[in-house]
Design an enzyme around this catalytic site. Structure first.
Site, mmCIF file in Angstrom:
data_model
loop_
_atom_site.group_PDB
_atom_site.id
_atom_site.type_symbol
_atom_site.label_atom_id
_atom_site.label_comp_id
_atom_site.label_asym_id
_atom_site.label_seq_id
_atom_site.Cartn_x
_atom_site.Cartn_y
_atom_site.Cartn_z
ATOM 1 N N SER A 117 0.851 -1.188 0.000
ATOM 2 C CA SER A 117 0.000 0.000 0.000
ATOM 3 C C SER A 117 0.886 1.238 0.000
ATOM 4 O O SER A 117 2.062 1.152 -0.385
ATOM 5 C CB SER A 117 -0.939 -0.037 1.214
ATOM 6 O OG SER A 117 -1.947 0.945 1.082
ATOM 7 N N ASN A 118 0.377 2.361 0.418
ATOM 8 C CA ASN A 118 1.164 3.592 0.438
ATOM 9 C C ASN A 118 0.696 4.480 1.591
ATOM 10 O O ASN A 118 -0.202 4.104 2.336
ATOM 11 C CB ASN A 118 1.065 4.308 -0.915
ATOM 12 C CG ASN A 118 -0.363 4.655 -1.249
ATOM 13 O OD1 ASN A 118 -1.010 5.427 -0.553
ATOM 14 N ND2 ASN A 118 -0.895 4.053 -2.307
ATOM 15 N N ARG A 119 1.288 5.646 1.700
ATOM 16 C CA ARG A 119 1.094 6.474 2.900
ATOM 17 C C ARG A 119 -0.136 7.379 2.848
ATOM 18 O O ARG A 119 -0.314 8.208 3.730
ATOM 19 C CB ARG A 119 2.334 7.333 3.126
ATOM 20 C CG ARG A 119 3.533 6.523 3.577
ATOM 21 C CD ARG A 119 4.744 7.428 3.738
ATOM 22 N NE ARG A 119 4.464 8.587 4.556
ATOM 23 C CZ ARG A 119 5.189 9.705 4.536
ATOM 24 N NH1 ARG A 119 6.224 9.793 3.734
ATOM 25 N NH2 ARG A 119 4.874 10.718 5.314
ATOM 26 N N SER A 120 -0.969 7.253 1.841
ATOM 27 C CA SER A 120 -2.124 8.150 1.761
ATOM 28 C C SER A 120 -3.036 8.011 2.985
ATOM 29 O O SER A 120 -3.390 6.900 3.383
ATOM 30 C CB SER A 120 -2.926 7.822 0.497
ATOM 31 O OG SER A 120 -4.154 8.510 0.527
ATOM 32 N N ALA A 150 -4.787 7.529 -3.883
ATOM 33 C CA ALA A 150 -3.418 7.111 -4.196
ATOM 34 C C ALA A 150 -3.478 5.621 -4.520
ATOM 35 O O ALA A 150 -3.296 4.767 -3.641
ATOM 36 C CB ALA A 150 -2.506 7.378 -3.009
#
Ligand code: CTP
Length: 214
Positions: A21-24, A89
């Site tokens: 995943s990512n930091r959004s 994101a």
């Protein structure tokens, strides 16, 4: 008007317990949904997994993966929308295969084969009978203007809101942001550091002004 807003990250499973995943945080997308509601518009909000409460009044669809988000977006576009803001994101890559059983530590995991996810903004099928104003976001760490203009064209946007992610006090998970807006006609407008709520109100106003002129 009918707004469709996407927000938050997506998660791409590796096995039943792990994901990419990512930091959004979803804060910018949720602020946009809130600003559109505040201005009296209908809002459909398609959200990846986040830890914040949705704005009351939004028609919320929760999704996890990029494929689920793509499907939810297409379904909403088909039912009719005037302004589509793709603020999520989306994970750019997903594992080629999702393992059905948890990968044991003793088994090791030296590499994960990845394949690209579908680019939702670039590939969503737009209705012929209704003009949809398309707004993209871009996270850039270098050559912001050049990359933003290329994305605006490649992803068929009317407006692209670009974010300099090298700044620690703005962007991911922060309550503030600073954006440069790139318009289809080649013009640009800098929105100086402000809360995401303030920036969202401005972006919604700008979207409405463009949509009403067409
Ligand atoms: N986007 C999308 N589907 C994807 C990836 C991105 O719809 N699979 C959308 C984002 O929601 C955003 C825009 O495309 O509105 C730009 O996203 P960004 O991450 O900045 O760019 P990428 O296309 O992923 O390109 P790169 O990672 O090379 O910067």
């Amino acid at each position: 008007m009918k707004f469709l807003v996407t927000a938050g990250p997506t998660r791409e499973a590796i096995d039943p317990v792990r994901f990419l995943s990512n930091r959004s945080s979803g804060k910018m997308g949720y602020a946009l949904a809130a600003a559109a509601l505040e201005a009296g518009h209908e809002v459909a909000l398609i959200s990846g997994p986040v830890c914040i409460a949705p704005p009351p009044g939004a028609d919320l669809t929760r999704v996890t993966t990029a494929d689920e988000m793509a499907h939810a977006v297409q379904t909403r576009i088909n039912t009719g929308c005037d302004v589509f803001i793709m603020c999520a994101a989306v994970a750019d890559f997903k594992p080629r295969e999702v393992r059905a059983a948890k990968i044991k530590k003793s088994e090791g995991l030296a590499r994960i084969d990845l394949v690209p996810t579908r680019d939702i903004l670039a590939t969503v099928a737009l209705p012929r009978d209704r003009r949809v104003l398309i707004v993209g976001f871009a996270a850039e760490s270098e050559s912001l203007a050049e990359n933003a203009r290329a994305k605006l064209r490649a992803k068929r946007c009317d407006l692209l809101c670009a974010n300099d992610i090298t700044r620690m006090d703005t962007g991911f998970d922060a309550d503030h942001n600073e954006l440069t807006l790139f318009f289809r006609d080649g013009s640009q407008r800098h929105l100086p550091r402000a809360t995401k709520a303030e920036l969202a109100r401005l972006i919604v106003e700008i979207c409405i002004a463009i949509a009403e002129k067409r």
